[in-house]
Design a protein around this motif. Structure first.
Motif, PDB file in Angstrom:
ATOM      1  N   LYS A 391       0.831  -1.210   0.000  1.00  0.00           N
ATOM      2  CA  LYS A 391       0.000   0.000   0.000  1.00  0.00           C
ATOM      3  C   LYS A 391       0.860   1.252   0.000  1.00  0.00           C
ATOM      4  O   LYS A 391       0.554   2.237  -0.697  1.00  0.00           O
ATOM      5  CB  LYS A 391      -0.931   0.012   1.214  1.00  0.00           C
ATOM      6  N   ALA A 392       1.947   1.240   0.773  1.00  0.00           N
ATOM      7  CA  ALA A 392       2.827   2.406   0.828  1.00  0.00           C
ATOM      8  C   ALA A 392       3.474   2.682  -0.528  1.00  0.00           C
ATOM      9  O   ALA A 392       3.617   3.847  -0.937  1.00  0.00           O
ATOM     10  CB  ALA A 392       3.894   2.197   1.903  1.00  0.00           C
ATOM     11  N   ILE A 393       3.882   1.619  -1.218  1.00  0.00           N
ATOM     12  CA  ILE A 393       4.451   1.791  -2.556  1.00  0.00           C
ATOM     13  C   ILE A 393       3.417   2.383  -3.504  1.00  0.00           C
ATOM     14  O   ILE A 393       3.707   3.293  -4.289  1.00  0.00           O
ATOM     15  CB  ILE A 393       4.979   0.452  -3.095  1.00  0.00           C
ATOM     16  N   ALA A 394       2.188   1.869  -3.426  1.00  0.00           N
ATOM     17  CA  ALA A 394       1.122   2.407  -4.278  1.00  0.00           C
ATOM     18  C   ALA A 394       0.896   3.882  -3.990  1.00  0.00           C
ATOM     19  O   ALA A 394       0.777   4.703  -4.919  1.00  0.00           O
ATOM     20  CB  ALA A 394      -0.166   1.614  -4.059  1.00  0.00           C
ATOM     21  N   ASP A 395       0.842   4.249  -2.715  1.00  0.00           N
ATOM     22  CA  ASP A 395       0.641   5.657  -2.359  1.00  0.00           C
ATOM     23  C   ASP A 395       1.764   6.518  -2.923  1.00  0.00           C
ATOM     24  O   ASP A 395       1.520   7.622  -3.445  1.00  0.00           O
ATOM     25  CB  ASP A 395       0.593   5.811  -0.840  1.00  0.00           C
ATOM     26  N   HIS A 396       2.998   6.023  -2.839  1.00  0.00           N
ATOM     27  CA  HIS A 396       4.137   6.795  -3.366  1.00  0.00           C
ATOM     28  C   HIS A 396       4.044   6.948  -4.880  1.00  0.00           C
ATOM     29  O   HIS A 396       4.256   8.046  -5.416  1.00  0.00           O
ATOM     30  CB  HIS A 396       5.449   6.115  -2.992  1.00  0.00           C
ATOM     31  N   LEU A 397       3.716   5.876  -5.569  1.00  0.00           N
ATOM     32  CA  LEU A 397       3.627   5.954  -7.030  1.00  0.00           C
ATOM     33  C   LEU A 397       2.500   6.878  -7.470  1.00  0.00           C
ATOM     34  O   LEU A 397       2.527   7.409  -8.593  1.00  0.00           O
ATOM     35  CB  LEU A 397       3.417   4.557  -7.613  1.00  0.00           C
ATOM     36  N   LEU A 398       1.531   7.090  -6.594  1.00  0.00           N
ATOM     37  CA  LEU A 398       0.425   7.986  -6.909  1.00  0.00           C
ATOM     38  C   LEU A 398       0.675   9.412  -6.438  1.00  0.00           C
ATOM     39  O   LEU A 398      -0.203  10.260  -6.551  1.00  0.00           O
ATOM     40  CB  LEU A 398      -0.869   7.453  -6.281  1.00  0.00           C
ATOM     41  N   GLY A 399       1.877   9.662  -5.889  1.00  0.00           N
ATOM     42  CA  GLY A 399       2.228  11.039  -5.570  1.00  0.00           C
ATOM     43  C   GLY A 399       2.670  11.326  -4.153  1.00  0.00           C
ATOM     44  O   GLY A 399       3.174  12.419  -3.873  1.00  0.00           O
ATOM     45  N   ALA A 400       2.517  10.398  -3.225  1.00  0.00           N
ATOM     46  CA  ALA A 400       2.948  10.648  -1.853  1.00  0.00           C
ATOM     47  C   ALA A 400       4.470  10.708  -1.790  1.00  0.00           C
ATOM     48  O   ALA A 400       5.152   9.910  -2.446  1.00  0.00           O
ATOM     49  CB  ALA A 400       2.424   9.553  -0.926  1.00  0.00           C
ATOM     50  N   PRO A 401       5.034  11.631  -1.031  1.00  0.00           N
ATOM     51  CA  PRO A 401       6.502  11.727  -0.928  1.00  0.00           C
ATOM     52  C   PRO A 401       7.104  10.435  -0.396  1.00  0.00           C
ATOM     53  O   PRO A 401       6.541   9.809   0.514  1.00  0.00           O
ATOM     54  CB  PRO A 401       6.718  12.879   0.061  1.00  0.00           C
ATOM     55  N   ILE A 402       8.226  10.048  -0.939  1.00  0.00           N
ATOM     56  CA  ILE A 402       8.856   8.802  -0.510  1.00  0.00           C
ATOM     57  C   ILE A 402       9.321   8.892   0.947  1.00  0.00           C
ATOM     58  O   ILE A 402       9.445   7.879   1.640  1.00  0.00           O
ATOM     59  CB  ILE A 402      10.020   8.433  -1.444  1.00  0.00           C
ATOM     60  N   GLU A 403       9.526  10.122   1.425  1.00  0.00           N
ATOM     61  CA  GLU A 403       9.932  10.310   2.818  1.00  0.00           C
ATOM     62  C   GLU A 403       8.835   9.912   3.801  1.00  0.00           C
ATOM     63  O   GLU A 403       9.109   9.733   4.994  1.00  0.00           O
ATOM     64  CB  GLU A 403      10.321  11.770   3.063  1.00  0.00           C
ATOM     65  N   GLU A 404       7.590   9.770   3.316  1.00  0.00           N
ATOM     66  CA  GLU A 404       6.487   9.380   4.191  1.00  0.00           C
ATOM     67  C   GLU A 404       6.304   7.866   4.281  1.00  0.00           C
ATOM     68  O   GLU A 404       5.453   7.387   5.034  1.00  0.00           O
ATOM     69  CB  GLU A 404       5.186  10.023   3.700  1.00  0.00           C
ATOM     70  N   MET A 405       7.100   7.110   3.519  1.00  0.00           N
ATOM     71  CA  MET A 405       6.973   5.664   3.557  1.00  0.00           C
ATOM     72  C   MET A 405       7.484   5.128   4.890  1.00  0.00           C
ATOM     73  O   MET A 405       8.318   5.747   5.557  1.00  0.00           O
ATOM     74  CB  MET A 405       7.723   5.023   2.390  1.00  0.00           C
TER      75      MET A 405
END
Length: 441
Positions: A391-405
Motif C-alpha cells: 500500500k505504501a508503494i502504491a501511495d508513493h507511485l500515486l504522488g505521496a513523498p517517498i519520505e512518508e513511507m
C-alpha cells in the motif's frame, strides 16, 4: 506425497494448495502491451501494490512467473502479526528513533489492514483474529519475552505477558515458561489470502498475467520495457516485488539477503475432544528458540508444525521424525490420540519455502533506478509488512513523498557468502533438530 522443488511452475502439494479457494483465471502475457505501472511478483507485496493502485484508478499490470502465491506468500505459516520479529529498541538502534517509530507505528496496524481487506473484498482465507502467542521455551526465553513485553507496552501495544499456567491453558502444553499474547493479530490461510488479493485487484481493473517470467528489464527513453518469453510491456514505472524468489534480474538484487528455508507439516483434522485441549482459542504460535518452531491449527482442525529447514533427499523423513518427536514432547497426554486419529500416517502434508533473511532482520526499501522500486527482506514475516509496504508503494507511485513511507530508502548492500550462510543455517538447523530429538528439548 511431500513437496520437492518443482521442475515446472506448479504449486507445491501443500495443505494450503489443497484447501485454498480457487485462483482467478489469469492468462500468460503474449504480444506487446503498455501500462502506466508494472508490478513484478504475485505475492503479498506485489498484490497489495496492484490492488491499491487499481483502487485509485491507476493503470497497473502484474506479472507473475508461476502462479499467484507460488513463492513464500503461498507457503507462509499464516500468522498475521503486528510488527517485526525484531524488538522495538533494536529497530531504533538500526534506524534511529524517528524512523523506527514511523516503521513501528505502520506495522503495528498491519493486522488492521489485512483483516479490513479480507472483509471488504470477501476474501475466503479462513481468517481468524483471536490473537497470537509468542511462547517462551526456556527461562532465558521467558526473560526475552519479559523485555519484549516491556518495550511493546512502553509504546502502547496491548500485549500481555502470560504465566506458565495460563500459557498451558491456552496451548494445551506444559512445555512453556510463559508467553506474550497479542490480541491485534491472528491467522489466515495464506494462499487463500494471496488469491483473494488477486481476485480483488482484477475486480478493480488491474491486469494480471501468470506463467509469465520476466526475462528482461530495460530502461527506455520514457520508462521501462519489461520482457517475458512471449511478450513485453512498456511502462512508466516498475515495482520489483519478488523478495526471497528474486533472481539476478536487477544487478544481483538477490545477493542482498540470505536465503533460508522453512518447512511445515500438517496432520489430518483432529478429533473434536482433542481440539478442546490443544490451542482451544485457535491462536497461532511461535517460540523463542534460536531455530524457531511455529504451531497453529487450520479451520478444519489440522495441527500444523513448522521450523527452519528444507526437504532434500532423505531430509524429509528426518524432519518428519523430528516433528513427530517434538509433537510428542509438547503434548505427551494427547499424543496417543493424535497418532490414533491419524490412521497410521501422522503427517498428511509437508512443504517448504524460501525466506529472504536480511542481516539486520529488517526489510529494506530500494530505489534501484528512476521509477524502479523494491522492498526486500521480510525475514519470514511477510503477511502484515508485505500488505503495508504494498500500500505504501502504491501511495508513493500515486504522488505521496517517498519520505512518508514506513521505511527509509537505502542502497543495495551485497551480503557476502550468502549461499554459504544459507547452507550453514540449513545444516545448523538440522543439527539442532537432531539435538532436540536426542534430548527431547
Amino acid at each position: 506425497m511431500f513437496y520437492r522443488e518443482p521442475l515446472q511452475a506448479d504449486l507445491p502439494d501443500s495443505l494450503w494448495a489443497h484447501s485454498a479457494a480457487p485462483a482467478p483465471l489469469t492468462p500468460c502475457l503474449e504480444g506487446q502491451h503498455t501500462s502506466r505501472i508494472v508490478v513484478i511478483g504475485g505475492g503479498f507485496t506485489g498484490l497489495s501494490t496492484a490492488l491499491h493502485l487499481a483502487e485509485e484508478g491507476a493503470e497497473v499490470t502484474l506479472l507473475e512467473a508461476n502462479d499467484i502465491g507460488f513463492g513464500g506468500s503461498g507457503r507462509n505459516v499464516g500468522l498475521a502479526n503486528a510488527g517485526l520479529w525484531t524488538k522495538p529498541d533494536d529497530i531504533e538502534a538500526v534506524l534511529g528513533k524517528p524512523l523506527a517509530q514511523r516503521l513501528y507505528t505502520a506495522l503495528s496496524k498491519a493486522p488492521d489492514l489485512v483483516y479490513s481487506l479480507i472483509e471488504r473484498f470477501g476474501i475466503q482465507c479462513e481468517a481468524t483474529r483471536n490473537g497470537t502467542l509468542h511462547l517462551g521455551h526456556s527461562r532465558a526465553g521467558l526473560r526475552d519475552l519479559e523485555e519484549r513485553t516491556r518495550q511493546l507496552q512502553q509504546r502502547g501495544a496491548p500485549v500481555e505477558l502470560l504465566s506458565a499456567a495460563k500459557t498451558a491453558e491456552m496451548t494445551g502444553s506444559k512445555a512453556y515458561h510463559g508467553a506474550i499474547f497479542d490480541p491485534r493479530a491472528g491467522t489466515i490461510q495464506p494462499l487463500g489470502y494471496a488469491r483473494g488479493l488477486a481476485t480483488a485487484a482484477l475486480s478493480l481493473g488491474a491486469r494480471i498475467f501468470t506463467r509469465s517470467p520476466v526475462t528482461g528489464l530495460e530502461r527506455a527513453s520514457d520508462g521501462w520495457v519489461v520482457s517475458t518469453p512471449s511478450g513485453a510491456i512498456h511502462a512508466e514505472k516498475v515495482v520489483l516485488a519478488t523478495n526471497a524468489y528474486s533472481t539476478d534480474l536487477w544487478k544481483s538484487m538477490d545477493q542482498t539477503f540470505t536465503p533460508l528455508h522453512f518447512f511445515q507439516f500438517a496432520t489430518a483434522p483432529l478429533d473434536t475432544d482433542v481440539l478442546k485441549q490443544i490451542l482451544p482459542g485457535n491462536q497461532g504460535c511461535w517460540d523463542t528458540r534460536d531455530v524457531m518452531t511455529s504451531l497453529r491449527l487450520d479451520q478444519s482442525g489440522r495441527l500444523i508444525l513448522g521450523s527452519v529447514g528444507r526437504f532434500a533427499g532423505d531430509t524429509s523423513s528426518f524432519l518428519q521424525n523430528w516433528a513427530s518427536s517434538h509433537l510428542r514432547a509438547l503434548f505427551p497426554d494427547h499424543y496417543p490420540r493424535i497418532v490414533g486419529n491419524a490412521d497410521g500416517a501422522l503427517w498428511r502434508y509437508g512443504w517448504t519455502g524460501k525466506i529472504a533473511y536480511s542481516d539486520d532482520h529488517l526489510p529494506h526499501l530500494h530505489l534501484l533506478a528512476p521509477d524502479l522500486i523494491t522492498v526486500i527482506g521480510y525475514s519470514g514475516r511477510g503477511i502484515g509488512p508485505g500488505s503495508v509496504m504494498g500500500k505504501a508503494i502504491a501511495d508513493h507511485l500515486l504522488g505521496a513523498p517517498i519520505e512518508e513511507m514506513p521505511l527509509p530508502v537505502t542502497d543495495l548492500r551485497k551480503m557476502p557468502f550468502r549461499h554459504l550462510l544459507g547452507e550453514y543455517y540449513c545444516r545448523g538447523s538440522d543439527l539442532y533438530h537432531l539435538y532436540q530429538r536426542i534430548f527431547r528439548l
